[in-house]
Design a protein around this motif. Structure first.
Motif, PDB file in Angstrom:
ATOM      1  N   LEU A 147      16.430  34.517  35.205  1.00  0.00           N
ATOM      2  CA  LEU A 147      17.868  34.286  35.313  1.00  0.00           C
ATOM      3  C   LEU A 147      18.605  35.557  34.916  1.00  0.00           C
ATOM      4  O   LEU A 147      18.430  36.054  33.807  1.00  0.00           O
ATOM      5  CB  LEU A 147      18.289  33.125  34.392  1.00  0.00           C
ATOM      6  CG  LEU A 147      19.777  32.849  34.232  1.00  0.00           C
ATOM      7  CD1 LEU A 147      20.403  32.423  35.556  1.00  0.00           C
ATOM      8  CD2 LEU A 147      19.999  31.786  33.165  1.00  0.00           C
ATOM      9  N   LEU A 148      19.431  36.054  35.827  1.00  0.00           N
ATOM     10  CA  LEU A 148      20.341  37.173  35.555  1.00  0.00           C
ATOM     11  C   LEU A 148      21.664  36.816  36.200  1.00  0.00           C
ATOM     12  O   LEU A 148      21.692  36.428  37.371  1.00  0.00           O
ATOM     13  CB  LEU A 148      19.830  38.483  36.164  1.00  0.00           C
ATOM     14  CG  LEU A 148      18.549  39.078  35.616  1.00  0.00           C
ATOM     15  CD1 LEU A 148      18.200  40.334  36.408  1.00  0.00           C
ATOM     16  CD2 LEU A 148      18.684  39.404  34.138  1.00  0.00           C
ATOM     17  N   GLU A 153      20.813  26.604  28.950  1.00  0.00           N
ATOM     18  CA  GLU A 153      20.355  27.049  30.263  1.00  0.00           C
ATOM     19  C   GLU A 153      19.476  28.290  30.146  1.00  0.00           C
ATOM     20  O   GLU A 153      18.409  28.376  30.769  1.00  0.00           O
ATOM     21  CB  GLU A 153      21.554  27.349  31.173  1.00  0.00           C
ATOM     22  CG  GLU A 153      21.154  27.919  32.514  1.00  0.00           C
ATOM     23  CD  GLU A 153      22.299  28.511  33.310  1.00  0.00           C
ATOM     24  OE1 GLU A 153      22.148  28.605  34.545  1.00  0.00           O
ATOM     25  OE2 GLU A 153      23.330  28.892  32.716  1.00  0.00           O
ATOM     26  N   VAL A 154      19.917  29.249  29.336  1.00  0.00           N
ATOM     27  CA  VAL A 154      19.162  30.493  29.174  1.00  0.00           C
ATOM     28  C   VAL A 154      17.832  30.216  28.481  1.00  0.00           C
ATOM     29  O   VAL A 154      16.786  30.713  28.900  1.00  0.00           O
ATOM     30  CB  VAL A 154      20.003  31.543  28.418  1.00  0.00           C
ATOM     31  CG1 VAL A 154      19.178  32.781  28.108  1.00  0.00           C
ATOM     32  CG2 VAL A 154      21.246  31.907  29.226  1.00  0.00           C
ATOM     33  N   GLY A 160      11.250  29.370  29.291  1.00  0.00           N
ATOM     34  CA  GLY A 160      10.107  28.568  28.873  1.00  0.00           C
ATOM     35  C   GLY A 160       8.853  28.989  29.629  1.00  0.00           C
ATOM     36  O   GLY A 160       8.880  29.164  30.845  1.00  0.00           O
ATOM     37  N   ASP A 161       7.764  29.188  28.902  1.00  0.00           N
ATOM     38  CA  ASP A 161       6.515  29.606  29.525  1.00  0.00           C
ATOM     39  C   ASP A 161       5.366  29.198  28.609  1.00  0.00           C
ATOM     40  O   ASP A 161       5.355  29.545  27.430  1.00  0.00           O
ATOM     41  CB  ASP A 161       6.512  31.123  29.732  1.00  0.00           C
ATOM     42  CG  ASP A 161       5.353  31.590  30.575  1.00  0.00           C
ATOM     43  OD1 ASP A 161       4.204  31.541  30.081  1.00  0.00           O
ATOM     44  OD2 ASP A 161       5.587  31.996  31.722  1.00  0.00           O
ATOM     45  N   ASP A 162       4.385  28.470  29.140  1.00  0.00           N
ATOM     46  CA  ASP A 162       3.268  27.975  28.337  1.00  0.00           C
ATOM     47  C   ASP A 162       2.399  29.083  27.759  1.00  0.00           C
ATOM     48  O   ASP A 162       1.689  28.864  26.777  1.00  0.00           O
ATOM     49  CB  ASP A 162       2.398  27.026  29.168  1.00  0.00           C
ATOM     50  CG  ASP A 162       3.087  25.703  29.453  1.00  0.00           C
ATOM     51  OD1 ASP A 162       4.090  25.378  28.760  1.00  0.00           O
ATOM     52  OD2 ASP A 162       2.636  24.996  30.369  1.00  0.00           O
ATOM     53  N   ALA A 163       2.438  30.270  28.330  1.00  0.00           N
ATOM     54  CA  ALA A 163       1.637  31.386  27.829  1.00  0.00           C
ATOM     55  C   ALA A 163       2.371  32.199  26.769  1.00  0.00           C
ATOM     56  O   ALA A 163       1.815  33.148  26.225  1.00  0.00           O
ATOM     57  CB  ALA A 163       1.219  32.295  28.983  1.00  0.00           C
ATOM     58  N   ALA A 209       8.773  35.717  30.446  1.00  0.00           N
ATOM     59  CA  ALA A 209      10.023  35.250  31.058  1.00  0.00           C
ATOM     60  C   ALA A 209      11.194  35.958  30.392  1.00  0.00           C
ATOM     61  O   ALA A 209      11.168  36.231  29.192  1.00  0.00           O
ATOM     62  CB  ALA A 209      10.158  33.743  30.919  1.00  0.00           C
ATOM     63  N   LEU A 210      12.225  36.238  31.196  1.00  0.00           N
ATOM     64  CA  LEU A 210      13.408  36.961  30.713  1.00  0.00           C
ATOM     65  C   LEU A 210      14.642  36.367  31.372  1.00  0.00           C
ATOM     66  O   LEU A 210      14.615  36.010  32.551  1.00  0.00           O
ATOM     67  CB  LEU A 210      13.254  38.438  31.079  1.00  0.00           C
ATOM     68  CG  LEU A 210      14.395  39.391  30.774  1.00  0.00           C
ATOM     69  CD1 LEU A 210      13.837  40.780  30.480  1.00  0.00           C
ATOM     70  CD2 LEU A 210      15.400  39.447  31.898  1.00  0.00           C
ATOM     71  N   ALA A 211      15.719  36.279  30.605  1.00  0.00           N
ATOM     72  CA  ALA A 211      17.002  35.812  31.144  1.00  0.00           C
ATOM     73  C   ALA A 211      18.128  36.546  30.422  1.00  0.00           C
ATOM     74  O   ALA A 211      18.027  36.833  29.222  1.00  0.00           O
ATOM     75  CB  ALA A 211      17.153  34.301  30.949  1.00  0.00           C
ATOM     76  N   ALA A 212      19.204  36.835  31.160  1.00  0.00           N
ATOM     77  CA  ALA A 212      20.387  37.469  30.570  1.00  0.00           C
ATOM     78  C   ALA A 212      21.611  37.056  31.377  1.00  0.00           C
ATOM     79  O   ALA A 212      21.609  37.138  32.606  1.00  0.00           O
ATOM     80  CB  ALA A 212      20.253  38.994  30.584  1.00  0.00           C
ATOM     81  N   VAL A 213      22.629  36.599  30.662  1.00  0.00           N
ATOM     82  CA  VAL A 213      23.874  36.190  31.308  1.00  0.00           C
ATOM     83  C   VAL A 213      25.032  36.757  30.483  1.00  0.00           C
ATOM     84  O   VAL A 213      25.043  36.626  29.254  1.00  0.00           O
ATOM     85  CB  VAL A 213      23.986  34.652  31.394  1.00  0.00           C
ATOM     86  CG1 VAL A 213      25.240  34.243  32.139  1.00  0.00           C
ATOM     87  CG2 VAL A 213      22.763  34.053  32.058  1.00  0.00           C
ATOM     88  N   HIS A 214      25.991  37.390  31.154  1.00  0.00           N
ATOM     89  CA  HIS A 214      27.168  37.958  30.487  1.00  0.00           C
ATOM     90  C   HIS A 214      28.417  37.332  31.077  1.00  0.00           C
ATOM     91  O   HIS A 214      28.491  37.073  32.268  1.00  0.00           O
ATOM     92  CB  HIS A 214      27.217  39.477  30.652  1.00  0.00           C
ATOM     93  CG  HIS A 214      28.027  40.160  29.604  1.00  0.00           C
ATOM     94  ND1 HIS A 214      29.391  39.975  29.464  1.00  0.00           N
ATOM     95  CD2 HIS A 214      27.666  41.010  28.625  1.00  0.00           C
ATOM     96  CE1 HIS A 214      29.822  40.705  28.449  1.00  0.00           C
ATOM     97  NE2 HIS A 214      28.796  41.337  27.922  1.00  0.00           N
ATOM     98  N   ARG A 215      29.385  37.133  30.244  1.00  0.00           N
ATOM     99  CA  ARG A 215      30.658  36.536  30.668  1.00  0.00           C
ATOM    100  C   ARG A 215      31.671  37.624  30.963  1.00  0.00           C
ATOM    101  O   ARG A 215      31.701  38.663  30.313  1.00  0.00           O
ATOM    102  CB  ARG A 215      31.166  35.642  29.522  1.00  0.00           C
ATOM    103  CG  ARG A 215      32.513  35.001  29.771  1.00  0.00           C
ATOM    104  CD  ARG A 215      32.403  33.525  30.054  1.00  0.00           C
ATOM    105  NE  ARG A 215      33.706  32.960  30.315  1.00  0.00           N
ATOM    106  CZ  ARG A 215      34.392  32.219  29.474  1.00  0.00           C
ATOM    107  NH1 ARG A 215      33.893  31.930  28.289  1.00  0.00           N
ATOM    108  NH2 ARG A 215      35.571  31.742  29.815  1.00  0.00           N
TER     109      ARG A 215
END
Length: 153
Positions: free
Chosen positions: A19-20, A31-32, A37-40, A90-96
């Motif tokens: 998610l970006l 949400e982020v 989430g990752d089982d490893a 896993a990586l996610a980043a969200v900016h407003r």
């Protein structure tokens, strides 16, 4: 002690960028967090940046974020570099962007890695590079009526 990466779970996932986004709507920590989430993953870090009520000895009433049209591309470049440098699952980043009040969430980043030390380091690199390299600018409004633009946030 050197870590060995002989199990696929110890390596970077095939498509770890989950998610970006740069949004003009309120951000969701849930949400982020769900996106990474990752089982490893044995370690997941989550950073939430909020609008504080002061800066540089002045009271802040609110602020606005704006961005260059290339901001999303630059965010992806930063994320890809983190993935190249760390065993990210896993990586996610969200900016407003837009107008925010004191207490509002301005940015959320999360990273999952096989181990906690890697997750902390990757998350730190992600938020630091996002703030320094992605063309998002902050316009602060102070309670004394003054205002200030801050280069890149």
């Amino acid at each position: 002690m050197a870590l060995t990466y002989d199990h696929p779970g110890e390596q970077t996932a095939r498509d770890p960028i989950r998610l970006l986004d740069i949004r003009d709507t309120p951000l969701s920590v849930d949400e982020v967090f769900r996106a990474v989430g990752d089982d490893a993953a044995g370690g997941t870090t989550l950073f939430v940046g909020t609008v504080r009520d002061h800066d540089g000895g002045q009271d802040v009433d609110g602020l606005g974020y704006s961005c260059h049209p290339s901001a999303a591309e630059e965010l992806r470049r930063v994320a890809e570099k983190v993935v190249a440098d760390f065993p990210v699952r896993a990586l996610a980043a969200v900016h407003r962007v837009g107008e925010l009040r004191v207490g509002d969430i301005a940015v959320v980043v999360a990273v999952s890695c096989p181990h906690r030390a890697e997750a902390f380091a990757a998350s730190r690199k992600l938020i630091d590079d996002l703030k320094h390299e992605v063309p998002i600018w902050k316009h602060q409004r102070f309670s004394d009526g003054t205002e200030e633009w801050v280069g890149a946030c």
